[in-house]
Design a protein around this motif. Structure first.
Motif, PDB file in Angstrom:
ATOM      1  N   ASN A  30       4.718   4.091   6.940  1.00 45.34           N
ATOM      2  CA  ASN A  30       4.158   5.144   6.107  1.00 45.34           C
ATOM      3  C   ASN A  30       3.912   4.726   4.656  1.00 45.34           C
ATOM      4  OD1 ASN A  30       2.994   7.634   6.087  1.00 45.34           O
ATOM      5  ND2 ASN A  30       4.922   8.787   5.981  1.00 45.34           N
ATOM      6  N   SER A  31       3.540   3.473   4.454  1.00 38.67           N
ATOM      7  CA  SER A  31       2.987   3.039   3.164  1.00 38.67           C
ATOM      8  C   SER A  31       1.487   2.838   3.405  1.00 38.67           C
ATOM      9  CB  SER A  31       3.667   1.761   2.693  1.00 38.67           C
ATOM     10  OG  SER A  31       5.031   1.999   2.386  1.00 38.67           O
ATOM     11  N   ARG A  32       0.774   3.949   3.575  1.00 35.90           N
ATOM     12  CA  ARG A  32      -0.593   3.933   4.110  1.00 35.90           C
ATOM     13  C   ARG A  32      -1.586   3.261   3.164  1.00 35.90           C
ATOM     14  NH1 ARG A  32      -1.145   7.809   8.305  1.00 35.90           N
ATOM     15  NH2 ARG A  32       0.774   9.004   8.625  1.00 35.90           N
ATOM     16  N   ASN A  33      -1.409   3.443   1.856  1.00 33.73           N
ATOM     17  CA  ASN A  33      -2.402   2.967   0.903  1.00 33.73           C
ATOM     18  C   ASN A  33      -2.159   1.542   0.419  1.00 33.73           C
ATOM     19  OD1 ASN A  33      -3.880   5.466   0.821  1.00 33.73           O
ATOM     20  ND2 ASN A  33      -2.143   6.319  -0.341  1.00 33.73           N
ATOM     21  N   THR A  34      -1.039   0.968   0.796  1.00 32.05           N
ATOM     22  CA  THR A  34      -0.701  -0.370   0.329  1.00 32.05           C
ATOM     23  C   THR A  34      -1.411  -1.404   1.194  1.00 32.05           C
ATOM     24  OG1 THR A  34       1.483   0.479  -0.255  1.00 32.05           O
ATOM     25  CG2 THR A  34       1.217  -1.903  -0.261  1.00 32.05           C
ATOM     26  N   GLU A  35      -2.251  -2.204   0.563  1.00 34.01           N
ATOM     27  CA  GLU A  35      -3.036  -3.172   1.332  1.00 34.01           C
ATOM     28  C   GLU A  35      -2.202  -4.382   1.747  1.00 34.01           C
ATOM     29  OE1 GLU A  35      -6.518  -4.220  -0.823  1.00 34.01           O
ATOM     30  OE2 GLU A  35      -7.452  -2.243  -0.604  1.00 34.01           O
ATOM     31  N   SER A  36      -1.424  -4.921   0.820  1.00 38.02           N
ATOM     32  CA  SER A  36      -0.638  -6.131   1.103  1.00 38.02           C
ATOM     33  C   SER A  36       0.820  -5.825   0.789  1.00 38.02           C
ATOM     34  CB  SER A  36      -1.140  -7.301   0.252  1.00 38.02           C
ATOM     35  OG  SER A  36      -0.405  -8.466   0.536  1.00 38.02           O
ATOM     36  N   ILE A  37       1.544  -5.429   1.798  1.00 40.35           N
ATOM     37  CA  ILE A  37       2.909  -4.938   1.563  1.00 40.35           C
ATOM     38  C   ILE A  37       3.881  -6.050   1.194  1.00 40.35           C
ATOM     39  CG2 ILE A  37       2.640  -2.877   2.990  1.00 40.35           C
ATOM     40  CD1 ILE A  37       3.937  -4.382   5.284  1.00 40.35           C
ATOM     41  N   ILE A  38       3.681  -7.255   1.742  1.00 39.92           N
ATOM     42  CA  ILE A  38       4.540  -8.406   1.464  1.00 39.92           C
ATOM     43  C   ILE A  38       3.668  -9.650   1.432  1.00 39.92           C
ATOM     44  CG2 ILE A  38       6.533  -9.777   2.205  1.00 39.92           C
ATOM     45  CD1 ILE A  38       7.410  -7.361   3.921  1.00 39.92           C
ATOM     46  N   GLN A  39       3.920 -10.535   0.480  1.00 39.96           N
ATOM     47  CA  GLN A  39       3.249 -11.832   0.444  1.00 39.96           C
ATOM     48  C   GLN A  39       4.308 -12.934   0.520  1.00 39.96           C
ATOM     49  OE1 GLN A  39       0.668 -12.066  -2.985  1.00 39.96           O
ATOM     50  NE2 GLN A  39      -0.743 -10.528  -2.192  1.00 39.96           N
ATOM     51  N   LEU A  40       4.236 -13.713   1.573  1.00 41.30           N
ATOM     52  CA  LEU A  40       5.181 -14.808   1.780  1.00 41.30           C
ATOM     53  C   LEU A  40       4.471 -16.131   1.603  1.00 41.30           C
ATOM     54  CD1 LEU A  40       7.154 -13.530   4.925  1.00 41.30           C
ATOM     55  CD2 LEU A  40       7.704 -13.200   2.506  1.00 41.30           C
ATOM     56  N   LYS A  41       5.152 -17.071   0.923  1.00 44.40           N
ATOM     57  CA  LYS A  41       4.548 -18.380   0.656  1.00 44.40           C
ATOM     58  C   LYS A  41       5.628 -19.449   0.695  1.00 44.40           C
ATOM     59  CE  LYS A  41       1.737 -20.870  -2.750  1.00 44.40           C
ATOM     60  NZ  LYS A  41       1.036 -20.780  -4.075  1.00 44.40           N
ATOM     61  N   GLY A  42       5.427 -20.448   1.546  1.00 44.93           N
ATOM     62  CA  GLY A  42       6.375 -21.546   1.637  1.00 44.93           C
ATOM     63  C   GLY A  42       7.022 -21.621   2.998  1.00 44.93           C
ATOM     64  N   ALA A  43       7.401 -22.825   3.379  1.00 47.03           N
ATOM     65  CA  ALA A  43       7.907 -23.063   4.730  1.00 47.03           C
ATOM     66  C   ALA A  43       9.219 -22.354   5.018  1.00 47.03           C
ATOM     67  CB  ALA A  43       8.078 -24.572   4.940  1.00 47.03           C
ATOM     68  N   ASN A  44       9.955 -21.981   3.983  1.00 46.59           N
ATOM     69  CA  ASN A  44      11.264 -21.350   4.194  1.00 46.59           C
ATOM     70  C   ASN A  44      11.203 -19.827   4.054  1.00 46.59           C
ATOM     71  OD1 ASN A  44      12.584 -23.853   4.585  1.00 46.59           O
ATOM     72  ND2 ASN A  44      12.690 -24.151   2.372  1.00 46.59           N
ATOM     73  N   GLN A  45       9.997 -19.275   4.055  1.00 46.12           N
ATOM     74  CA  GLN A  45       9.853 -17.818   4.012  1.00 46.12           C
ATOM     75  C   GLN A  45       9.289 -17.340   5.357  1.00 46.12           C
ATOM     76  OE1 GLN A  45       7.733 -16.318   0.615  1.00 46.12           O
ATOM     77  NE2 GLN A  45       9.160 -17.216  -0.863  1.00 46.12           N
ATOM     78  N   LYS A  46       9.937 -16.344   5.949  1.00 39.45           N
ATOM     79  CA  LYS A  46       9.479 -15.891   7.259  1.00 39.45           C
ATOM     80  C   LYS A  46       9.812 -14.413   7.470  1.00 39.45           C
ATOM     81  CE  LYS A  46      13.713 -17.452   9.593  1.00 39.45           C
ATOM     82  NZ  LYS A  46      14.281 -18.317  10.663  1.00 39.45           N
ATOM     83  N   ILE A  47       9.005 -13.784   8.288  1.00 39.39           N
ATOM     84  CA  ILE A  47       9.254 -12.427   8.755  1.00 39.39           C
ATOM     85  C   ILE A  47       9.126 -12.446  10.269  1.00 39.39           C
ATOM     86  CG2 ILE A  47       6.839 -11.773   8.279  1.00 39.39           C
ATOM     87  CD1 ILE A  47       7.871  -8.900   7.831  1.00 39.39           C
ATOM     88  N   GLU A  48      10.076 -11.865  10.974  1.00 38.17           N
ATOM     89  CA  GLU A  48      10.058 -11.942  12.436  1.00 38.17           C
ATOM     90  C   GLU A  48      10.656 -10.685  13.053  1.00 38.17           C
ATOM     91  OE1 GLU A  48      12.672 -14.911  14.127  1.00 38.17           O
ATOM     92  OE2 GLU A  48      13.940 -14.890  12.344  1.00 38.17           O
ATOM     93  N   ASN A  49      10.123 -10.372  14.208  1.00 37.14           N
ATOM     94  CA  ASN A  49      10.656  -9.284  15.024  1.00 37.14           C
ATOM     95  C   ASN A  49      10.746  -7.977  14.241  1.00 37.14           C
ATOM     96  OD1 ASN A  49      11.477  -9.209  17.850  1.00 37.14           O
ATOM     97  ND2 ASN A  49      13.370  -8.311  17.063  1.00 37.14           N
TER      98      ASN A  49
END
Length: 798
Positions: free
Chosen positions: A724-743
């Motif tokens: 329900n963050s409907r208007n947010t285009e880019s909620i998270i920006q990850l950069k680099g080999a040790n940054q991850k989002i999963e499951n």
């Protein structure tokens, strides 16, 4: 006739030997009976067991050859607990091997060398005994671990640790007459946390009332560690005492010649470990001698300097500050320490400058450019001569010469090399300093506490202090447990504020069910744990009719750790702006590393739009760990804000941030902003772990970010839901080999942007199917049930 005489002598000897015996006891009745019947030579043996709430009155009389002995069956196996105490009264008595473990004696001293007011102890001994963690919960109740009355008594090879209330650990009382001639030796005095007011001495000899009398007590070969009760570690308040060959390590205070004349401070080694409040030796009164002492890494200033000569107060009372006269400070070694303080005022009106005082043959060495001494007043009454300083030291005093010499580290102590012997020639002193700090005879006059080239260890380092049944390493571990104080606080206005303000050292504050109203923010200067009765039972909020809203609820202000759990905290202030921050770091740059743990807490209404946040880290501060677990944050302007390090040198405000099983609801801007610019070599670059969390209506704007992690090295987001963050285009920006989002589940919200080798695995766009938006529980048909990487639900878990 001769035969008859021999028979009589044989009979008398047999009768005498028959009466001296070992008497085992296993309860208070048999113990009291044995004490009453004891005769010279008897040994009363207490059984190995817990003796609870027992008041032992060891009143008897032995002889020099045949003392009456009270001892443990096995040293350290006799545990005296609860309100247990011991009184010793009579002549030639000995106590061996007892352990007073925890408990509360109230206003009673744990051990008193006085059976009653008419029966002090004489020629008696307390040896191989321990008192650990005993004392009342209230710090302002006065009691001693050991009160020495009478004459010619000895306390040796004992261990004292964890005293938290008012009163010296060991006190020598002069009310039974002067010239006590006690001996306190080979004891371990372990950690004593700051008391916060006067009365936290480790050893005190005399009082102001008897300060002009002679005690002749000897304090020698003891080991003091982290004795931080107050500025006076050893407080001399009587005359003709000797303090020699003691080791003081990492302690915030001084040996203080507070009252009394003609005392000798000789051969002590004081290692400050660069502790900011570490101190050395402070001189007041007449005829006192300070010699042969080694002071290393003493960083205290003014009254806590390595050597201090105080100003006095004219015509002062007995409890005031008497003028220094005929004092002698000679042959001491000061290494890598703050400057000596000369003629420093004690308080208003202290303008009686030192008179006829000698400062001779002292040796100063520093690895860095620093001052030898600082004059705070008239020093014309201090005669300086024969003092030597290394070339890094700045000296502005006649009688201190600068020489380029080297020191050699041996036995943990730096000693001048023999090749510089001829450069360290001192001047004649009276009295002569016949031996150095190692006990070696001085054949030549040389500056410093140790003869150049003498690599024997100082006597203070070779004494075996403490008890036989617990090692000092084990007692250091015990110190972590016994130093914590538990305080119960009732609901009401400002009750929590007062409890926090009165904490000294590690404290657990227990809150009952009810409302705790605050009128101002709370600075956390000590290690504190605040425990409520539950988030629906214990409430912390702003008091009604508070016109000026506090800026914060809790601010770290020198504490190593703050833990808050099982409470609800509300930042609203009716009719005024909300509180800006629930928690903040110190508000100024500091080297203090701290921790913040928030567990099972509800945080509501921290919606001050003037930069407010649930947690704020100021520039120049650093936490080791910031942890929020089982916590629910609702209606806030920002969540966690660690974004104020703007320089490009790679600094960041926390080593580890861990968010577990927590929710962020209706957050105006970001939930987490944890960022840095540039690289800081030798660091991890920051670590963020988010697991089993829910973010609902967070930063619902076109250019918003729910989680900001710019420049952070290690980021792991898993098993969580963003909804329900409907208007947010880019909620998270990850950069680099040790940054991850999963499951994770992202529903009715923008996208995760992945660059620079970051990864996104198993990101679902499915409806979570909420059963409740208050608890974020899932309906029974939700596919997120048991779908986590740990086979638990995605989102919150029980």
């Amino acid at each position: 006739m001769k035969i008859r005489v021999n028979i009589i002598i044989w009979f008398v000897l047999c009768f005498a030997f028959a009466k001296a015996q070992n008497i085992p006891v296993d309860n208070s009745q048999s113990l009291n009976a044995a004490i009453k019947k004891a005769v010279p030579g008897d040994t009363i043996i207490m059984a190995d067991q817990e003796w609870r709430d027992i008041d032992i009155k060891f009143k008897s009389n032995g002889t020099a050859d045949k003392p009456v002995v009270l001892r443990a069956q096995t040293p350290g196996k006799v545990k005296l607990t609860g309100s247990s105490s011991l009184r010793i009264g009579g002549d030639y008595l000995e106590v061996h091997g007892l352990w007073f473990d925890g408990g509360d004696t109230g206003k009673n001293n744990v051990i008193r060398f006085e059976a009653d007011s008419d029966t002090p102890a004489r020629y008696s001994r307390l040896t191989n005994c321990a008192i650990i963690g005993v004392g009342p919960e209230q710090r302002d109740i006065t009691s001693y671990y050991v009160a020495l009355h009478g004459k010619n008594n000895r306390v040796d090879h004992c261990a004292f640790l964890g005293k938290t209330n008012k009163g010296p650990t060991v006190a020598v009382r002069l009310k039974n007459g002067a010239d006590n001639q006690h001996r306190i030796d080979h004891n371990y005095f372990g950690e004593r946390i700051p008391l916060g007011f006067n009365g936290g001495e480790t050893i005190r000899i005399g009082t102001s009332t008897y300060s002009m009398e002679s005690s002749r007590t000897i304090v020698e070969n003891n080991f003091f560690e982290k004795c931080n009760g107050e500025i006076e570690i050893i407080s001399i308040k009587s005359g003709n005492n000797i303090v020699r060959n003691n080791l003081i390590l990492g302690s915030e205070g001084t040996i203080t010649l507070r009252h009394g004349n003609n005392n000798l401070i000789d051969g002590n080694v004081i290692i400050g470990n660069n502790v900011p409040k570490s101190g050395g030796i402070r001189m007041i009164n007449k005829g006192n001698i300070v010699q042969n002492n080694i002071l290393i890494g003493i960083k205290g200033k003014e009254y806590r300097a390595p050597l201090v000569i105080m100003n006095g107060i004219p015509n002062t009372e007995l409890n005031g500050y008497h003028q220094v006269e005929n004092g002698i400070i000679q042959n001491n070694t000061i290494i890598n320490s703050a400057p000596v303080a000369l003629a420093i005022n004690s308080r208003k009106g202290a303008d009686a400058a030192p008179l006829n005082t000698k400062f001779l043959n002292n040796l100063f060495y520093s690895d860095d450019r620093s001052l030898v001494a600082a004059a705070f007043g008239d020093v014309t009454g201090i005669h300086m001569d024969g003092n030597v300083a290394s070339t890094f030291v700045i000296q502005d005093f006649k009688g201190i010469k600068t020489i380029d010499f080297k020191m050699t580290a041996v036995n943990g102590i730096a000693v001048p090399s023999r090749e510089f012997d001829s450069l360290l020639v001192g001047v004649k002193t009276k009295p002569k300093v016949r031996v150095d700090a190692t006990g070696t005879l001085r054949s030549n006059l040389r500056a410093g506490a140790v003869v150049p080239g003498n690599f024997k260890p100082p006597l203070a380092l070779v004494s075996e202090a403490g008890v036989s049944f617990i090692s000092i390493a084990e007692m250091r571990a015990i110190a972590e447990k016994v130093s914590e104080v538990v305080v119960k606080v009732a609901p009401g206005e400002r009750t929590l504020e007062k409890a926090i303000k009165n904490t000294i050292g590690p404290t657990t504050i227990i809150l009952e069910e009810g409302i705790y109203s605050l009128s101002k923010g709370n600075k956390i200067a000590n290690e504190i744990t605040i425990k409520g009765a539950g988030i629906d039972k214990t409430f912390i909020k702003i008091a009604e009719n508070v016109e000026k809203t506090p800026q914060y609820i809790f601010r770290m202000d020198g504490s190593k750790s703050l833990t808050v759990q099982d409470v609800s905290i509300d930042g609203a202030n009716e009719g005024n702006d909300a509180v800006k921050y629930a928690f903040t770091s110190p508000n100024n740059a500091t080297t203090q590393i701290y921790n913040l743990f928030v567990h099972n807490v509800r945080l509501d209404n921290f919606n001050n739009s003037d930069g407010g946040a649930v947690y704020k880290a100021y520039k120049g501060t650093k936490a080791d760990t910031i942890s929020f677990s089982n916590t629910h944050i609702k209606n806030a302007f920002r969540g966690l804000n660690l974004s104020y390090e703007k320089s490009s040198d790679g600094k960041y405000n926390a080593e580890n941030i861990m968010i577990f099983n927590s929710s962020f609801t209706d957050i105006e801007e970001f939930a987490i902003n944890y960022s840095r610019k540039g690289k800081e070599l030798g660091t991890t670059g920051g670590n963020l772990l988010i697991d089993h969390c829910v973010f609902y209506r967070v930063d619902d704007s076109e250019k918003g970010r729910i989680i900001k992690v710019q420049g952070i090295e290690n980021v792991s987001i898993k098993n969580s839901i963003i909804d329900n963050s409907r208007n947010t285009e880019s909620i998270i920006q990850l950069k680099g080999a040790n940054q991850k989002i999963e499951n994770c589940v992202i529903y009715n919200s923008g996208k995760v942007k992945i660059t620079g080798g970051a990864s996104d695995n198993n990101i679902l766009r499915t409806n979570p199917k909420w059963d409740s938006l208050e608890s974020f529980s899932l309906k029974s048909n939700s596919e997120l049930l048991n779908a986590g990487t740990d086979q638990k639900n995605i989102g919150l878990i029980k």
